[in-house]
Design an enzyme around this catalytic site. Structure first.
Site, PDB file in Angstrom:
ATOM      1  N   PHE A  78      79.233  32.466  43.751  1.00 50.30           N
ATOM      2  CA  PHE A  78      79.441  31.262  42.929  1.00 50.30           C
ATOM      3  C   PHE A  78      79.651  29.988  43.752  1.00 50.30           C
ATOM      4  O   PHE A  78      79.672  28.896  43.204  1.00 50.30           O
ATOM      5  CB  PHE A  78      80.616  31.439  41.949  1.00 50.30           C
ATOM      6  CG  PHE A  78      80.396  32.500  40.921  1.00 50.30           C
ATOM      7  CD1 PHE A  78      79.489  32.302  39.884  1.00 50.30           C
ATOM      8  CD2 PHE A  78      81.074  33.703  40.978  1.00 50.30           C
ATOM      9  CE1 PHE A  78      79.273  33.279  38.921  1.00 50.30           C
ATOM     10  CE2 PHE A  78      80.868  34.693  40.031  1.00 50.30           C
ATOM     11  CZ  PHE A  78      79.961  34.488  38.998  1.00 50.30           C
ATOM     12  N   HIS A 187      80.190  35.900  31.179  1.00 50.77           N
ATOM     13  CA  HIS A 187      79.780  35.221  32.411  1.00 50.77           C
ATOM     14  C   HIS A 187      79.913  33.706  32.232  1.00 50.77           C
ATOM     15  O   HIS A 187      79.750  33.193  31.124  1.00 50.77           O
ATOM     16  CB  HIS A 187      78.320  35.591  32.719  1.00 50.77           C
ATOM     17  CG  HIS A 187      77.893  35.285  34.107  1.00 50.77           C
ATOM     18  ND1 HIS A 187      77.419  34.039  34.476  1.00 50.77           N
ATOM     19  CD2 HIS A 187      77.873  36.040  35.233  1.00 50.77           C
ATOM     20  CE1 HIS A 187      77.111  34.056  35.763  1.00 50.77           C
ATOM     21  NE2 HIS A 187      77.379  35.256  36.252  1.00 50.77           N
TER      22      HIS A 187
END
Length: 224
Positions: A78, A187
């Site tokens: 990320f 998510h």
């Protein structure tokens, strides 16, 4: 190809490095980097481990694949390098941080400061060919990173695992939930977040609450 991993991980994964599958898929990775543009840069492939000592791990965030555009991937799930535009999932992570803990939205998307506090930012697949999402999946990386999750589960106690999205949630089978804390949600990608599966999960405050319950220092999630 120069692939170095921190000694603390090398010691606990020594037998894994000797297995035929590991040698086979490392041959694949070396071939890919030699013949194609791949990310992250070679020296950053094992950044998740080199910035977070095995002995310090107290939170694990599981991603799926590195970012596949130029300059984005830095070996941490990320996370992007300083000065890089924040991808949509990272934008939503920071938005949740704002609402959960009142932390101002940061300029940098580099999550390295989290790793220094014991947050392992682990992608299931650690490399990717440029502009081809998922191109290095099912070559052996997942076997290796599954072994890492199992090793953490076996050797450590009271680790907080954050499983975001269907792919990450499947990893719960590798975790001893009697010894560790597992927090699940949708998510942070726009598709999931806009359907109400991400925002409001309060995973950052919940993580700190769980850490404090077992006498651990909370994570300072703020970034600059």
């Amino acid at each position: 190809m120069n692939l170095k991993i921190d000694k603390s991980w090398e010691n606990c994964l020594e037998t894994e490095f000797e297995k035929p599958y590991f040698k086979d898929f490392m041959t694949f990775v070396k071939h890919e980097y030699k013949n194609h543009e791949c990310f992250p840069p070679e020296l950053e492939i094992f950044n998740a481990f080199n910035y977070c000592d095995f002995n310090d791990v107290k939170v694990v965030i599981i991603g799926q694949d590195p970012y596949h555009d130029v300059g984005q991937a830095n070996g941490l799930c990320f996370s992007v390098n300083d000065g890089v535009k924040h991808p949509p999932s990272l934008v939503n992570i920071f938005k949740e941080l704002e609402t959960d803990l009142g932390i101002p939205y940061p300029k940098s998307g580099n999550l390295m400061p989290w790793t220094k506090q014991g947050v392992l930012l682990l992608n299931a697949t650690l490399t990717v060919r440029a502009h081809q999402a998922g191109s290095h999946q099912k070559q052996g990386w997942e076997t290796f990173t599954d072994a890492i999750i199992k090793t953490i589960s076996k050797e450590k106690q009271d680790v907080v695992f954050l499983l975001w999205g269907g792919f990450a949630k499947k990893k719960i089978k590798l975790i001893d939930t009697n010894k560790h804390i597992v927090l699940e949600s949708g998510h942070p990608s726009p598709l999931s977040a806009n359907r109400g599966y991400w925002f409001g999960n309060k995973h950052f405050s919940k993580t700190n609450f769980q850490l404090e319950l077992v006498g651990q220092n909370p994570i300072d999630w703020a970034l600059k």
